[in-house]
Design an enzyme around this catalytic site. Structure first.
Site, PDB file in Angstrom:
ATOM      1  N   HIS A 464     -10.930 -54.709 -36.166  1.00  0.00           N
ATOM      2  CA  HIS A 464     -12.072 -54.751 -35.260  1.00  0.00           C
ATOM      3  C   HIS A 464     -12.163 -56.068 -34.506  1.00  0.00           C
ATOM      4  O   HIS A 464     -12.558 -56.112 -33.358  1.00  0.00           O
ATOM      5  CB  HIS A 464     -13.356 -54.485 -36.049  1.00  0.00           C
ATOM      6  N   ARG A 571     -14.606 -37.474 -18.274  1.00  0.00           N
ATOM      7  CA  ARG A 571     -14.128 -36.629 -19.378  1.00  0.00           C
ATOM      8  C   ARG A 571     -15.355 -36.189 -20.187  1.00  0.00           C
ATOM      9  O   ARG A 571     -15.737 -36.852 -21.150  1.00  0.00           O
ATOM     10  CB  ARG A 571     -13.156 -37.412 -20.261  1.00  0.00           C
ATOM     11  N   ARG A 607     -15.434 -33.316 -14.832  1.00  0.00           N
ATOM     12  CA  ARG A 607     -14.488 -32.308 -15.307  1.00  0.00           C
ATOM     13  C   ARG A 607     -15.179 -31.433 -16.343  1.00  0.00           C
ATOM     14  O   ARG A 607     -15.889 -31.954 -17.222  1.00  0.00           O
ATOM     15  CB  ARG A 607     -13.265 -32.985 -15.933  1.00  0.00           C
ATOM     16  N   GLU A 701      -1.954 -30.290 -14.006  1.00  0.00           N
ATOM     17  CA  GLU A 701      -1.445 -30.930 -15.232  1.00  0.00           C
ATOM     18  C   GLU A 701      -0.555 -29.986 -16.030  1.00  0.00           C
ATOM     19  O   GLU A 701      -0.182 -30.281 -17.161  1.00  0.00           O
ATOM     20  CB  GLU A 701      -2.585 -31.497 -16.086  1.00  0.00           C
ATOM     21  N   ASN A 724      -0.852 -37.249 -17.637  1.00  0.00           N
ATOM     22  CA  ASN A 724      -0.638 -37.293 -19.097  1.00  0.00           C
ATOM     23  C   ASN A 724      -0.141 -35.937 -19.580  1.00  0.00           C
ATOM     24  O   ASN A 724       0.878 -35.830 -20.266  1.00  0.00           O
ATOM     25  CB  ASN A 724      -1.932 -37.637 -19.836  1.00  0.00           C
ATOM     26  N   ASP A 725      -0.880 -34.896 -19.208  1.00  0.00           N
ATOM     27  CA  ASP A 725      -0.458 -33.564 -19.644  1.00  0.00           C
ATOM     28  C   ASP A 725       0.722 -33.054 -18.827  1.00  0.00           C
ATOM     29  O   ASP A 725       1.599 -32.376 -19.358  1.00  0.00           O
ATOM     30  CB  ASP A 725      -1.634 -32.583 -19.569  1.00  0.00           C
ATOM     31  N   ARG A 735       2.284 -35.344 -26.439  1.00  0.00           N
ATOM     32  CA  ARG A 735       1.814 -36.662 -25.990  1.00  0.00           C
ATOM     33  C   ARG A 735       1.369 -37.552 -27.141  1.00  0.00           C
ATOM     34  O   ARG A 735       1.161 -38.755 -26.958  1.00  0.00           O
ATOM     35  CB  ARG A 735       0.713 -36.522 -24.930  1.00  0.00           C
ATOM     36  N   CYS A 772      -5.300 -38.798 -11.657  1.00  0.00           N
ATOM     37  CA  CYS A 772      -6.277 -39.335 -12.609  1.00  0.00           C
ATOM     38  C   CYS A 772      -5.656 -39.558 -13.989  1.00  0.00           C
ATOM     39  O   CYS A 772      -6.321 -40.012 -14.903  1.00  0.00           O
ATOM     40  CB  CYS A 772      -7.481 -38.401 -12.736  1.00  0.00           C
TER      41      CYS A 772
HETATM   42  C1  PEP Z   1      -4.203 -35.898 -17.927  1.00  0.00           C
HETATM   43  O1  PEP Z   1      -3.765 -34.990 -18.634  1.00  0.00           O
HETATM   44  O2  PEP Z   1      -3.494 -36.673 -17.269  1.00  0.00           O
HETATM   45  C2  PEP Z   1      -5.659 -36.123 -17.870  1.00  0.00           C
HETATM   46  C3  PEP Z   1      -6.180 -36.990 -17.030  1.00  0.00           C
HETATM   47  O3  PEP Z   1      -6.426 -35.441 -18.757  1.00  0.00           O
HETATM   48  P1  PEP Z   1      -6.586 -35.867 -20.296  1.00  0.00           P
HETATM   49  O4  PEP Z   1      -5.820 -37.144 -20.495  1.00  0.00           O
HETATM   50  O5  PEP Z   1      -8.041 -36.008 -20.526  1.00  0.00           O
HETATM   51  O6  PEP Z   1      -5.982 -34.704 -21.001  1.00  0.00           O
HETATM   52 MG    MG Z   2      -5.155 -33.474 -19.392  1.00  0.00          MG
END
Ligand code: PEP
Ligand code: MG
Length: 858
Positions: A464, A571, A607, A701, A724-725, A735, A772
């Protein structure tokens, strides 16, 4: 042994024990039963028995029954502190009493005014059996049946079909939690059964832990993939087991800090190196980077002595009272601090409050007090036993949690009036703090303005204190080894918390170079901060919107300070995590409205709920799935639970001013999903009386959505690419997979070509296209994304100033050339290498200072 019937000793309202505001009773540490909210002022005997305990303070009484059981009646909570005032004993120690005999007369008004609570626990203590009947959550009169108890065998056979209520249940489960049962899941486990009446314990490798104690659960040392046996007995044992299993077998949800921009991911641990024996001039110590940065300063060595305390107690009642008092003081101070805290600091406070209420620590401390020790000695002994158990697990995460316990030990000892540790706030300006260990509460008490850096002999990158240092932007190295505390006070130091090195008493030439580097860094940060509030344009005037990814109101406030031009991704699932039930429509609306207000009219992209996959929610169990990442996720979950979708849509559609919000749909794979949600929006708008349209975008995504971007662009108002996805599904790499983490790079040319395709489709149809995902915050990627046609980047709030500054140095033409070249590379590494190539060699941006700065430089 015979069964026992207990009759109500009071008229009033019978209440579950969990509602008693004292962990000792609520956690059933003394025994099982119910609590009565009294209406009368005489306590009657619930059964026949002998008075075996009647303290001078007359606030409680214990009867021993013919079965050898003890029945404890405790008038109110914290009533020992009344010192007998308001209580009159009507029986004496050793006396035999019959059912319904008057035992104690008490002043209910006085209790109501002076006690923490008037709830009066009626408990069966010990005996090895179980309660087979419990009359609670209803009014009771004196003498009516309240509890039935049976020895274990009788309970198992069970008269009149009530046996199942006390039956012992067992189930063995494999722990899926990524890091095993560490602090957060332990707290979630304890919370998961808070509302149950069953006795629940977890057993692993010959050890056992009360499932209501996060500390005891942590000391089991169960790792991911390990097996535990859950045992439960009591009326709702079977459901309690389900609740525990759900937590153990779920993947771990992201924490606020793991998604928060305020706490950058700590750098990986450096390989161990032999440390020099001395800390003389020119020596270099290596450590683990806990908070990135660079500083020159003078050593301020923190030597904390243990708080002195006396061992012998001055009587059980006195010491129990003292411990209660000190804990209450600490609790009040923490609660007050919590109201003004946000982000990681708030999480630390929350963790400390949880530990302060932990039943395992309480029981152990009370046990020491009962053995004649002082409150301080008892508290330290309880804490140290748990610290030892955590450190013995040979798991750095657990050892880091031990720091929190030690911190809490010190806070309670100080509140007990023990000797105060030396003050740690008197720092010279530009100090680099050297310590064996630093506790979170010590760090927050320091004057951050005077603190140039932190160097700790021990500690870990995810403790922490490290998270707090990172959030405050103070460079920090941990695990420097014991020699670091031998550094003399006031020695000049260069702390390189990028390379993981501490230079001791360097020569003048190095100090000069370090100061020059610091001043360059400071100038760059100042430039970035200045630029941050300006509209973002490339050097040749192309407008690029730099927005923020948010998970909370606190994020929104931080983002605005950093120059966010709105929110590109809220989110909303983070509003749904860490709760017992979904937030209501009104709660959601209020939170969205607060965030909209914090953004001062700038766009807010909300979202819809993206749960499932790596973001499960305990109270919303999804059907059992072989592969959750490919199952009910994102918009699929919303269309499966249309009630939740409709509530959320109504909450968004009513945010004022109309037009500030837009809606974004996660995990779209075909246009029918978009159409269905649009139909829901139309209906929801009708319900709330809204006539203005709202922009509806889709997240790109999945490879499917990128490949049909042309079709989607006909009906979607905008695109937001979730890299990311998109990377996870394009590369078929989980991931969250630790072994694949280094290869899961969104700059992979396959991902880039899906982005390019999406951007082209968006432009053909005149739609906006944003990114994003995490790639938007990566300075290497930003120019490439812009070159591919992306005009909006939604970043982690902390990254906004540097991303805006970087964009201001680029021209669109350079970005396009860079993007073309990236698409031709054969790997993500090759794409990254482009940014490190000297100007001209790759035909890359010359005027923009040649290359995108590396992460370390930004
Ligand atoms: C993504 O998948 O890039 C995204 C922004 O959504 P999350 O990371 O919340 O799945
Ligand atoms: Mg995502």
């Amino acid at each position: 042994m015979r069964a026992l019937v207990l009759r109500s000793p009071l008229a009033g309202w019978s209440t579950p024990l969990e509602e008693v505001p004292d962990p000792v009773f609520a956690g059933r540490m003394l025994g099982d039963g119910v609590a009565i909210d009294p209406l009368g002022s005489t306590l009657y005997a619930p059964c026949e028995g002998e008075v075996v305990l009647l303290p001078e303070t007359r606030h409680a009484i214990t009867l021993r029954t013919a079965q050898g059981l003890e029945v404890l009646l405790h008038l109110g909570v914290d009533t020992v502190g009344l010192g007998g005032e308001g209580f009159e004993a009507l029986v004496s120690l050793g006396q035999r009493v019959g059912t319904g005999d008057a035992l104690i007369r008490f002043d209910l008004d006085l209790l109501a005014r002076r006690a923490r609570s008037v709830l009066t626990p009626v408990l069966v203590v010990g005996g090895g059996g179980t309660l087979t009947r419990r009359v609670q959550s209803c009014a009771v009169t004196v003498g009516e049946v309240l509890l039935e108890w049976a020895p274990r065998s009788a309970a198992a056979d069970g008269p009149s079909g009530r046996a199942a209520a006390g039956e012992a249940h067992r189930r063995t489960v494999r722990v899926a939690l990524e890091h095993g049962i560490h602090a957060r899941p332990a707290a979630r486990l304890a919370a998961a059964i808070a509302g149950f009446r069953a006795e629940v314990s977890l057993h692993a490798a010959g050890r056992q832990a009360n499932a209501r104690s996060a500390v005891a659960l942590m000391t089991l040392g169960v790792r991911s993939g390990g097996q535990v046996e859950i045992r439960a007995a009591g009326p709702d044992a079977a459901v309690a087991i389900e609740a525990i299993e759900a937590v153990l077998s779920a993947a771990e949800p992201a924490t606020a800090s793991s998604v928060s921009s305020a706490a950058p991911t700590p750098a990986p641990a450096l390989p161990p190196r032999v440390q020099p024996e001395s800390v003389g001039s020119g020596a270099v110590l290596r450590g683990v980077v806990a908070s990135r940065g660079f500083a020159v300063g003078r050593a301020a060595v923190l030597r904390v002595r243990e708080v002195a305390l006396r061992e012998a107690g001055a009587g059980t009642d006195h010491e129990t009272r003292e411990l209660d008092r000190a804990q209450a003081l600490v609790r009040a101070a923490l609660e007050q601090a919590r109201s003004g805290a946000a982000g990681p600091a708030a999480e630390v406070i929350e963790a400390h409050l949880g530990l302060l209420a932990d039943p395992h620590l309480q029981v152990q401390a009370l046990d020491w007090i009962a053995r004649g020790k002082s409150a301080g000695y008892a508290w330290r002994a309880a804490i140290r036993a748990s610290v030892e158990a955590l450190c013995a697990l040979d798991d750095p995460r657990m050892a880091e949690r031990a720091d929190d316990l030690i911190d809490l030990e010190r806070q309670v000892l100080v509140a007990l009036g023990g000797e105060q540790a030396p003050p740690v706030s008197a720092l010279p300006s530009g100090a680099i703090l050297i310590a064996q260990q630093l506790l979170p509460s010590q760090l927050v008490s320091l004057d951050a303005e005077r603190l140039a850096g932190i160097c700790l002999a021990a500690g870990g990158a995810t403790s922490h204190v490290s998270i707090l240092a990172a959030a405050a932007g103070i460079p920090a190295l941990v695990a420097l080894g014991p020699t670091v505390v031998e550094i003399a006070e006031d020695t000049t130091l260069i702390l390189d918390a990028e390379a993981g090195e501490l230079l001791i008493d360097p020569d003048e030439r190095r100090v000069e170079a370090a100061r020059a580097r610091m001043s360059r860094n400071a100038q760059r940060r100042a430039r970035e901060r200045q630029a941050a509030q300006r509209e973002c344009r490339t050097a040749d005037g192309t407008r690029i919107d730099v927005l923020a990814n948010l998970g909370s109101l606190a994020d929104a406030e931080a983002a605005m300070r950093n120059g966010a031009e709105g929110c590109g991704l809220l989110r909303t699932e983070f509003l749904f995590l860490e709760r017992r039930q979904a937030p209501s429509e009104a709660e959601q609306h209020d939170e969205y409205q607060r965030i909209a207000r914090a953004l001062a009219g700038k766009p807010l992209t909300i979202r819809t709920l993206d749960i499932g996959g790596d973001k499960p929610i305990d109270y919303l169990p999804l059907p059992e799935e072989e592969n959750p990442a490919l199952g009910l996720r994102g918009v699929r979950t919303s269309l499966w639970r249309e009630d939740l979708l409709d509530e959320q849509l109504r909450a968004v559609l009513t945010v004022q001013p109309t037009g500030q919000c837009r809606i974004l749909l996660p995990m779209i794979t075909d246009v029918a999903e978009l159409r269905t949600v649009r139909a829901h929006i139309i209906e929801a708008s009708r319900r709330v009386g809204r006539t203005a349209p709202i922009e509806l975008g889709v997240m790109i995504e999945t490879p499917a959505s990128a490949l049909i971007a042309d079709v989607l662009a006909r009906e979607a108002d905008f695109f937001s690419i979730g890299t990311n996805d998109l990377t996870q599904y394009t590369l078929a790499m989980d991931r969250g997979h630790p072994q694949l983490a280094a290869r899961l790079d969104a700059l992979h040319p396959a991902v880039l070509s899906l982005i390019a395709r999406t951007a082209e489709a968006a432009h053909r149809h005149g739609r906006g296209v944003a990114v994003c995902g995490g790639l938007a915050s990566d300075p290497v990627a930003a120019p490439i994304l812009i070159g591919l046609g992306v005009h909006e980047l939604s970043c982690a709030p902390a990254a906004i100033p540097s991303v805006k500054a970087l964009i201001g140095e680029l021209t669109l033409e350079q970005c396009k050339r860079w993007a073309r070249e990236a698409l031709e590379q054969e790997s993500a590494e090759a794409v990254r290498a482009l940014s490190a190539a000297p100007a001209g060699k790759t035909g890359e941006p010359a005027s923009a200072g040649a290359r995108a700065p590396s992460l370390g430089e930004i």
